[in-house]
Design an enzyme around this catalytic site. Structure first.
Site, PDB file in Angstrom:
ATOM      1  CG  ASP A  29     -55.460 -26.510 -17.551  1.00 50.04           C
ATOM      2  OD1 ASP A  29     -56.295 -25.949 -18.284  1.00 50.04           O
ATOM      3  OD2 ASP A  29     -54.851 -25.925 -16.633  1.00 50.04           O
ATOM      4  CG  HIS A  61     -56.662 -22.485 -18.871  1.00 45.52           C
ATOM      5  ND1 HIS A  61     -56.084 -23.309 -17.923  1.00 45.52           N
ATOM      6  CD2 HIS A  61     -56.821 -21.277 -18.270  1.00 45.52           C
ATOM      7  CE1 HIS A  61     -55.918 -22.627 -16.796  1.00 45.52           C
ATOM      8  NE2 HIS A  61     -56.345 -21.391 -16.987  1.00 45.52           N
ATOM      9  CG  ASN A 163     -57.864 -15.670 -11.401  1.00 41.53           C
ATOM     10  OD1 ASN A 163     -56.749 -15.772 -10.909  1.00 41.53           O
ATOM     11  ND2 ASN A 163     -58.147 -16.101 -12.618  1.00 41.53           N
ATOM     12  CB  SER A 239     -54.603 -20.267 -14.569  1.00 43.70           C
ATOM     13  OG  SER A 239     -55.811 -20.654 -14.001  1.00 43.70           O
TER      14      SER A 239
END
Length: 293
Positions: A29, A61, A163, A239
């Site tokens: 990530d 994130h 998404n 996520s």
């Protein structure tokens, strides 16, 4: 995270001292911040973006994702504890402060995880990132082959569905990979309240007519670790859903350490429960820890 744990009955596992102890989850990530909730369980940090050796996250994130998996909840008195609060973390930074990365770095990172699998007992690879639909076809193919290689090496690969929903065939790569476990959001109908469109979770089937995502988990308004010292913040998206399942599987693999990735996936299929809240989507179900374990 308190609501996520309650919904999926994670506290059932914790009461039985199934907390992910001894299981390492690789998180690919934006990095990870130093946060009290991670204690000393970040076993290794590798930066493929700038080559830094010190632990950091310039986006937030990755820290949020890691907190969902392995946060101890220390700074919130357990309220925002992750799914597997005693699991270990193997962190690979492949995205910059804007959340951008390149395929070459991601491929190197996956090979890095495979190479270190035995040394750090890496059982799960969480990928809460995905390729844009406009990506080069060769790059897509290489990434799909890389996650397949990780799966065949004995690592359970968990990827976010992306998404880009609610249209069909909107699952991002590498979530389209047939072998791995792809996770969507069960509560994406609330996405419009959080800057995402209603029904944001990527949907299958894939071009190969495979059911994707297989599993759904909470993903909207999840509160987890923030890169700001000892704080927490809310984020939404698939996520967030993927690490919920990565954490759940860390619990499963603590109890049944001999399970192979294929056996883990079969277990999910057998124990998943469909919910009305997901509407008419084609998926296996939602995982409750009392059934999974």
């Amino acid at each position: 995270m308190d609501q996520v744990r309650k919904k999926l009955k994670a506290d059932y596992a914790h009461r039985k001292r199934i907390t992910g102890r001894g299981v390492t989850v690789a998180v690919m990530d934006t990095g990870i911040a130093v946060h009290p909730d991670f204690d000393n369980r970040i076993l290794k940090f590798t930066d493929f973006t700038q080559g830094r050796t010190r632990i950091y996250d310039d986006n937030g994130h990755g820290t949020h994702v890691a907190g969902i998996i392995a946060g101890s909840g220390k700074m919130s008195r357990g309220i925002y504890m992750g799914m597997a609060p005693e699991s270990n973390l193997f962190v690979i930074k492949v995205l910059d402060r804007k959340g951008n990365g390149n395929t070459y770095q991601v491929l190197k990172a996956i090979d890095h995880v495979i190479e270190n699998k035995e040394k750090y007992n890496i059982r799960i690879l969480n990928i809460s990132v995905g390729m844009l639909p406009t990506a080069d076809e060769e790059e897509k193919k290489n990434l799909m082959q890389a996650v397949e290689r990780a799966w065949k090496s004995g690592i359970v690969v968990v990827a976010a569905a992306g998404n880009n929903g609610p249209m069909k065939n909107s699952v991002t790569i590498p979530g389209q990979c047939r072998s791995i476990i792809t996770v969507g959001s069960i509560d994406d109908y609330m996405g419009q309240k959080k800057g995402l469109k209603k029904g944001y979770s990527g949907r299958g089937p894939t071009e190969c007519c495979v059911v994707k995502p297989e599993i759904l988990a909470p993903g909207t308004s999840v509160k987890s670790c923030s890169l700001r010292g000892n704080a927490y913040e809310i984020k939404s998206g698939t996520s967030m859903s993927a690490p919920v399942i990565s954490g759940a599987l860390a619990l499963l693999l603590q109890k049944y350490p001999a399970m192979t990735p294929a056996e883990v996936k079969l277990r999910l299929y057998e124990r998943a429960v469909k919910l009305e809240e997901a509407g008419g989507r084609n998926y296996w179900g939602v995982v409750y820890l009392n059934r999974l374990l």
